[in-house]
Design a protein around this motif. Structure first.
Motif, PDB file in Angstrom:
ATOM      1  N   LEU A 134       0.831  -1.197   0.000  1.00 38.47           N
ATOM      2  CA  LEU A 134       0.000   0.000   0.000  1.00 38.47           C
ATOM      3  C   LEU A 134       0.873   1.257   0.000  1.00 38.47           C
ATOM      4  O   LEU A 134       1.919   1.293   0.647  1.00 38.47           O
ATOM      5  CB  LEU A 134      -0.918  -0.008   1.218  1.00 38.47           C
ATOM      6  CG  LEU A 134      -1.908  -1.178   1.274  1.00 38.47           C
ATOM      7  CD1 LEU A 134      -2.617  -1.205   2.619  1.00 38.47           C
ATOM      8  CD2 LEU A 134      -2.915  -1.096   0.138  1.00 38.47           C
ATOM      9  N   SER A 135       0.428   2.262  -0.710  1.00 37.34           N
ATOM     10  CA  SER A 135       1.204   3.499  -0.835  1.00 37.34           C
ATOM     11  C   SER A 135       0.303   4.695  -0.554  1.00 37.34           C
ATOM     12  O   SER A 135      -0.859   4.559  -0.177  1.00 37.34           O
ATOM     13  CB  SER A 135       1.828   3.589  -2.227  1.00 37.34           C
ATOM     14  OG  SER A 135       0.826   3.517  -3.227  1.00 37.34           O
ATOM     15  N   GLY A 136       0.859   5.877  -0.764  1.00 38.63           N
ATOM     16  CA  GLY A 136       0.086   7.086  -0.494  1.00 38.63           C
ATOM     17  C   GLY A 136       0.115   7.451   0.976  1.00 38.63           C
ATOM     18  O   GLY A 136       0.807   6.835   1.789  1.00 38.63           O
ATOM     19  N   ALA A 137      -0.650   8.461   1.311  1.00 42.10           N
ATOM     20  CA  ALA A 137      -0.702   8.935   2.688  1.00 42.10           C
ATOM     21  C   ALA A 137      -1.755   8.184   3.489  1.00 42.10           C
ATOM     22  O   ALA A 137      -2.694   7.605   2.928  1.00 42.10           O
ATOM     23  CB  ALA A 137      -1.008  10.429   2.705  1.00 42.10           C
ATOM     24  N   ILE A 138      -1.580   8.200   4.797  1.00 41.37           N
ATOM     25  CA  ILE A 138      -2.610   7.652   5.683  1.00 41.37           C
ATOM     26  C   ILE A 138      -3.769   8.646   5.694  1.00 41.37           C
ATOM     27  O   ILE A 138      -3.578   9.820   6.018  1.00 41.37           O
ATOM     28  CB  ILE A 138      -2.060   7.466   7.111  1.00 41.37           C
ATOM     29  CG1 ILE A 138      -0.871   6.514   7.110  1.00 41.37           C
ATOM     30  CG2 ILE A 138      -3.156   6.955   8.050  1.00 41.37           C
ATOM     31  CD1 ILE A 138      -0.147   6.439   8.438  1.00 41.37           C
ATOM     32  N   PRO A 139      -4.989   8.228   5.308  1.00 40.25           N
ATOM     33  CA  PRO A 139      -6.100   9.196   5.225  1.00 40.25           C
ATOM     34  C   PRO A 139      -6.437   9.770   6.599  1.00 40.25           C
ATOM     35  O   PRO A 139      -6.543   9.042   7.583  1.00 40.25           O
ATOM     36  CB  PRO A 139      -7.251   8.369   4.654  1.00 40.25           C
ATOM     37  CG  PRO A 139      -6.905   6.941   4.950  1.00 40.25           C
ATOM     38  CD  PRO A 139      -5.412   6.857   4.941  1.00 40.25           C
ATOM     39  N   LYS A 140      -6.596  11.078   6.620  1.00 42.45           N
ATOM     40  CA  LYS A 140      -6.904  11.730   7.899  1.00 42.45           C
ATOM     41  C   LYS A 140      -8.271  11.312   8.422  1.00 42.45           C
ATOM     42  O   LYS A 140      -8.541  11.386   9.626  1.00 42.45           O
ATOM     43  CB  LYS A 140      -6.831  13.241   7.749  1.00 42.45           C
ATOM     44  CG  LYS A 140      -7.855  13.833   6.790  1.00 42.45           C
ATOM     45  CD  LYS A 140      -7.702  15.342   6.694  1.00 42.45           C
ATOM     46  CE  LYS A 140      -8.739  15.946   5.748  1.00 42.45           C
ATOM     47  NZ  LYS A 140      -8.593  17.418   5.655  1.00 42.45           N
ATOM     48  N   GLU A 141      -9.143  10.832   7.491  1.00 40.24           N
ATOM     49  CA  GLU A 141     -10.487  10.404   7.900  1.00 40.24           C
ATOM     50  C   GLU A 141     -10.457   9.224   8.854  1.00 40.24           C
ATOM     51  O   GLU A 141     -11.462   8.925   9.510  1.00 40.24           O
ATOM     52  CB  GLU A 141     -11.318  10.038   6.661  1.00 40.24           C
ATOM     53  CG  GLU A 141     -11.707  11.216   5.793  1.00 40.24           C
ATOM     54  CD  GLU A 141     -10.604  11.638   4.825  1.00 40.24           C
ATOM     55  OE1 GLU A 141     -10.827  12.572   4.044  1.00 40.24           O
ATOM     56  OE2 GLU A 141      -9.518  11.015   4.854  1.00 40.24           O
ATOM     57  N   TYR A 172       4.852  -2.300   7.452  1.00 38.69           N
ATOM     58  CA  TYR A 172       5.403  -3.036   6.306  1.00 38.69           C
ATOM     59  C   TYR A 172       4.624  -2.758   5.025  1.00 38.69           C
ATOM     60  O   TYR A 172       4.166  -3.655   4.336  1.00 38.69           O
ATOM     61  CB  TYR A 172       5.441  -4.540   6.597  1.00 38.69           C
ATOM     62  CG  TYR A 172       6.449  -4.924   7.646  1.00 38.69           C
ATOM     63  CD1 TYR A 172       7.756  -5.254   7.308  1.00 38.69           C
ATOM     64  CD2 TYR A 172       6.090  -4.944   8.996  1.00 38.69           C
ATOM     65  CE1 TYR A 172       8.677  -5.600   8.278  1.00 38.69           C
ATOM     66  CE2 TYR A 172       7.009  -5.284   9.974  1.00 38.69           C
ATOM     67  CZ  TYR A 172       8.300  -5.610   9.609  1.00 38.69           C
ATOM     68  OH  TYR A 172       9.218  -5.944  10.579  1.00 38.69           O
ATOM     69  N   ASN A 173       4.480  -1.468   4.708  1.00 40.92           N
ATOM     70  CA  ASN A 173       3.902  -1.040   3.445  1.00 40.92           C
ATOM     71  C   ASN A 173       4.817   0.023   2.848  1.00 40.92           C
ATOM     72  O   ASN A 173       6.004   0.092   3.193  1.00 40.92           O
ATOM     73  CB  ASN A 173       2.481  -0.505   3.670  1.00 40.92           C
ATOM     74  CG  ASN A 173       1.453  -1.609   3.771  1.00 40.92           C
ATOM     75  OD1 ASN A 173       1.147  -2.266   2.789  1.00 40.92           O
ATOM     76  ND2 ASN A 173       0.917  -1.834   4.976  1.00 40.92           N
ATOM     77  N   LYS A 174       4.282   0.856   1.976  1.00 42.01           N
ATOM     78  CA  LYS A 174       5.064   1.930   1.356  1.00 42.01           C
ATOM     79  C   LYS A 174       4.363   3.266   1.553  1.00 42.01           C
ATOM     80  O   LYS A 174       4.400   4.138   0.689  1.00 42.01           O
ATOM     81  CB  LYS A 174       5.262   1.636  -0.137  1.00 42.01           C
ATOM     82  CG  LYS A 174       6.048   0.361  -0.409  1.00 42.01           C
ATOM     83  CD  LYS A 174       6.156   0.067  -1.889  1.00 42.01           C
ATOM     84  CE  LYS A 174       6.926  -1.228  -2.132  1.00 42.01           C
ATOM     85  NZ  LYS A 174       6.998  -1.585  -3.564  1.00 42.01           N
ATOM     86  N   LEU A 175       3.749   3.410   2.694  1.00 37.49           N
ATOM     87  CA  LEU A 175       3.022   4.633   3.009  1.00 37.49           C
ATOM     88  C   LEU A 175       3.997   5.788   3.212  1.00 37.49           C
ATOM     89  O   LEU A 175       5.101   5.596   3.731  1.00 37.49           O
ATOM     90  CB  LEU A 175       2.184   4.421   4.264  1.00 37.49           C
ATOM     91  CG  LEU A 175       1.136   3.301   4.175  1.00 37.49           C
ATOM     92  CD1 LEU A 175       0.506   3.050   5.535  1.00 37.49           C
ATOM     93  CD2 LEU A 175       0.071   3.629   3.141  1.00 37.49           C
ATOM     94  N   HIS A 176       3.593   6.976   2.796  1.00 36.94           N
ATOM     95  CA  HIS A 176       4.477   8.131   2.955  1.00 36.94           C
ATOM     96  C   HIS A 176       3.678   9.314   3.494  1.00 36.94           C
ATOM     97  O   HIS A 176       2.485   9.213   3.801  1.00 36.94           O
ATOM     98  CB  HIS A 176       5.162   8.483   1.629  1.00 36.94           C
ATOM     99  CG  HIS A 176       4.217   8.737   0.502  1.00 36.94           C
ATOM    100  ND1 HIS A 176       3.484   9.897   0.368  1.00 36.94           N
ATOM    101  CD2 HIS A 176       3.873   7.969  -0.565  1.00 36.94           C
ATOM    102  CE1 HIS A 176       2.752   9.852  -0.714  1.00 36.94           C
ATOM    103  NE2 HIS A 176       2.953   8.689  -1.306  1.00 36.94           N
TER     104      HIS A 176
END
Length: 679
Positions: A205-212, A226-230
């Motif tokens: 999984l990538s992208g940002a952690i949703p603020k929601e 262990y993902n590719k979150l940024h």
């Protein structure tokens, strides 16, 4: 009146008969659905289902089946941990009264039929540890009654559906960890208002952690590791007043961690390991995280001091702060953490308040301590004898590269449950304590790059479970003891760069399970034993820079797993054995600076993995092979052998166009045959 009563009785009877017929029909439907599942079992190691799931017995008596006591409909199917090889038939979706479906810990393969995701009575779905495939983005989670979905450890791919929560109003747990999901975490997850557990770790999984995600106020556990979150950790997470576990480690998160994240009083577990996060710890961390039990901030950019208030966090059992830029002293009150089992402070800039490392004495109060890692801190002191008072539960003790001086305390021998002891890269002097013989459970002993003196203590030969022994880079002297043969668990032995003399004891060659040994840069003499061929699992040999003599044993050719061999800078002579062509795993071979003579065996042309060859400065002669891997080598591999000849690029003399001896013999034989036939 009589007709009315009679008609009523007939109506009731018809309803009963109809209900019975419907019940019979529904039970038959359940049976057919389960028999379809049975037909899809391709391997049953217990063979239970072939004998138990039969049409001549009630489904309610079958293994793994639970039925409603009134309707006799199947309400639960639990055949987990049977190691079945099976695919899921679409008929399984006909179990219209099913509330629990657990097929975990088997070998399910193929995709999940869409009929499964429209079972409106289902509350618990567990497919944990299987081989299911397919795209999760195609799933329509239309199960309004579902409470718990577990699809951990499969091969599901694709992106999470953006409408994942549209039809899951009561969902409390979602486990999709250990799959192959990619894309972003949909902000629509916030519609699963009842969600308490969210586990998406070990995906792509990538992208940002949703603020929601901060709207899911019932959440108790978030695991996105262990993902590719940024991006940054959204401060809205602090709204989750029931959150007990926040696991965001092993991603690409950046920025300063908001102070309010460290002020979540309900948190028991906070794992942020291996990101690029920064800030200092709150001065009163015991008040801001009063219930914290597991705190892992390793491999980030946290800085500042370790606040002494952390020692008031009485429930803390796991504290890992390694790989940051913390500075200042290690609190002497750290021993107040009576429940502490793991303390990792490696690779920071931490010091001690005294040269006697007084914080170690304090840690003696932590009776549950199992692992202590202080590697790479400038402690600049002595190991106190009180180190022997550390917990009897201690299994791992790592104090390498800490500028420790003085002798190794004999009291370390008291730590009888140690599995690994590492004191490498310090300034330790004196002998290896004979009290190490008490460490009967020790599997790894690492003392390299110190200034230890004296002989190799025979007492080390009593450590029957020792698998790795690393003593290189000291000033140890005397002979290598013959009692090494007692260490039958030994896999790696590093004695290089010391002052050992005499021959390699013949008993050493009986260690048939050893994979690595390094005796380089000593003063060893004598020939290599033919028994070296007994070490069939050897991967790496380094005997360079000694005074070894005699021929190279041909038995080395039997070491099929050997990848690295360095015999350089000795007094070896004789030819390179033809059997070297059998070293099929060899990657590096260094025989330079010896007195090796004869020709280079052409059998070595088939050593396809050989990438580094050094035969320089010997007495080799004849033509350098040009086939196979020899086409990749340069002049550096052969320099200093004046009688070698070959191609110009190798900077040796050209080979003379003379008829080789074997060719002359074969030609003479042909002439004799021709003359005999002529006559």
């Amino acid at each position: 009146m009589l007709n009315i009563v009679l008609n009523t009785k007939i109506s009731i009877l018809c309803l009963v008969v109809a209900a019975a017929a419907a019940a019979s029909s529904n039970i038959t439907t359940d049976q057919q659905a389960l028999l379809a599942l049975k037909d899809h079992i391709t391997y049953d190691p217990t063979n239970l289902f072939a004998h138990n799931w039969t049409s001549n017995t009630s489904v309610c008596t079958w293994i793994g089946i639970t039925c409603d006591v009134n309707s006799h409909r199947v309400t639960a199917l639990d055949i987990s941990q049977f190691n079945l090889q099976v695919t899921i038939p679409p008929q399984l979706g006909n179990l219209s009264s099913l509330t629990t479906l657990n097929l975990s810990h088997n070998k399910l393969s193929g995709s999940v039929p869409s009929s499964i995701y429209t079972m409106h009575t289902l509350k618990f779905l567990d497919f944990t540890d299987n081989q299911l495939s397919g795209s999760v983005s195609s799933f329509v989670f239309n199960m309004s009654s579902i409470l718990d979905i577990r699809l951990t450890n499969n091969r599901l791919s694709g992106e999470l559906p953006k409408n994942i929560c549209n039809y899951l109003p009561y969902l409390k747990a979602l486990f999709l960890d250990k799959n192959m999901l990619h894309g972003k975490i949909p902000s629509a997850l916030s519609k699963c208002k009842q969600l308490q557990q969210l586990n998406l770790q070990f995906n792509n999984l990538s992208g940002a952690i949703p603020k929601e995600i901060g709207n899911l106020t019932m959440l108790k556990g978030i695991d996105l590791g262990y993902n590719k979150l940024h991006g940054e950790i959204p401060h809205e997470i602090a709204n989750l007043r029931n959150l007990e576990a926040l696991v965001l480690g092993m991603n690409n998160l950046v920025g300063v961690v908001s102070a309010i994240i460290f002020n979540m009083s309900s948190l028991k577990v906070l794992i942020l390991i291996n990101n690029s996060l920064s800030r200092s710890l709150p001065s009163r961390i015991d008040l801001s995280l009063p219930t914290i039990e597991h705190l892992n901030l390793a491999l980030n950019r946290f800085s500042g001091t370790i606040p002494s208030s952390i020692t008031n966090a009485s429930k803390l059992s796991f504290l890992e702060l390694g790989g940051n830029t913390f500075s200042g002293i290690i609190p002497n009150t750290i021993g107040n953490l009576r429940n502490l089992e793991w303390l990792g402070l490696a690779n920071n800039s931490l010091t001690s308040s005294t040269s006697k490392l007084s914080f170690l004495s304090s840690l003696a109060n932590c009776k549950k301590l199992r692992s202590l890692n202080l590697i790479g801190n400038p402690l600049d002191g002595f190991l106190p004898s009180s180190i022997g008072n550390l917990s009897m539960s201690l299994k791992i003790l790592l104090i390498s590269n800490c500028s420790i001086i003085g002798n190794i305390p004999r009291a370390i021998g008291n730590l009888s449950n140690l599995l690994a002891l590492a004191l490498e890269g310090n300034k330790l002097t004196g002998p290896i304590p004979i009290t190490f013989a008490r460490l009967q459970k020790l599997q790894g002993l690492y003392l390299p790059f110190n200034k230890l003196v004296g002989s190799f203590p025979d007492e080390l030969c009593h450590l029957a479970r020792l698998a790795e022994l690393v003593l290189l880079g000291n000033k140890l002297s005397g002979s290598i003891p013959s009692c090494l043969s007692n260490l039958t668990s030994l896999r790696s032995l590093y004695l290089g760069s010391n002052r050992f003399t005499s021959i390699i004891p013949s008993t050493f060659w009986s260690l048939k399970d050893i994979s690595f040994f390094d005796f380089s840069s000593n003063f060893l003499v004598g020939p290599l034993s033919l028994d070296i061929g007994n070490l069939k699992v050897l991967v790496r040999i380094n005997l360079s820079k000694n005074n070894l003599s005699g021929d190279i044993p041909a038995t080395i050719g039997g070491l099929k797993d050997l990848q690295f061999m360095d015999l350089a800078y000795n007094r070896l002579e004789g030819p390179i054995p033809e059997s070297f062509g059998d070293l099929i795993s060899l990657e590096v071979l260094n025989l330079s600076n010896n007195k090796i003579s004869g020709s280079i065996p052409t059998s070595m042309e088939k050593l396809f993995y050989l990438r580094d060859l050094n035969l320089s400065f010997n007495k080799l002669e004849g033509e350098i092979p040009s086939g196979g891997i020899f086409a990749n080598f340069t002049a550096e591999s052969f320099m200093g052998n004046v009688l070698l000849c070959g191609l110009p690029k190798l900077q040796v003399q050209p080979c003379k166009l003379s008829t080789p001896r074997k060719e002359r013999k074969s030609r003479k034989k042909i002439l004799l045959i021709v003359e005999w036939e002529w006559e």
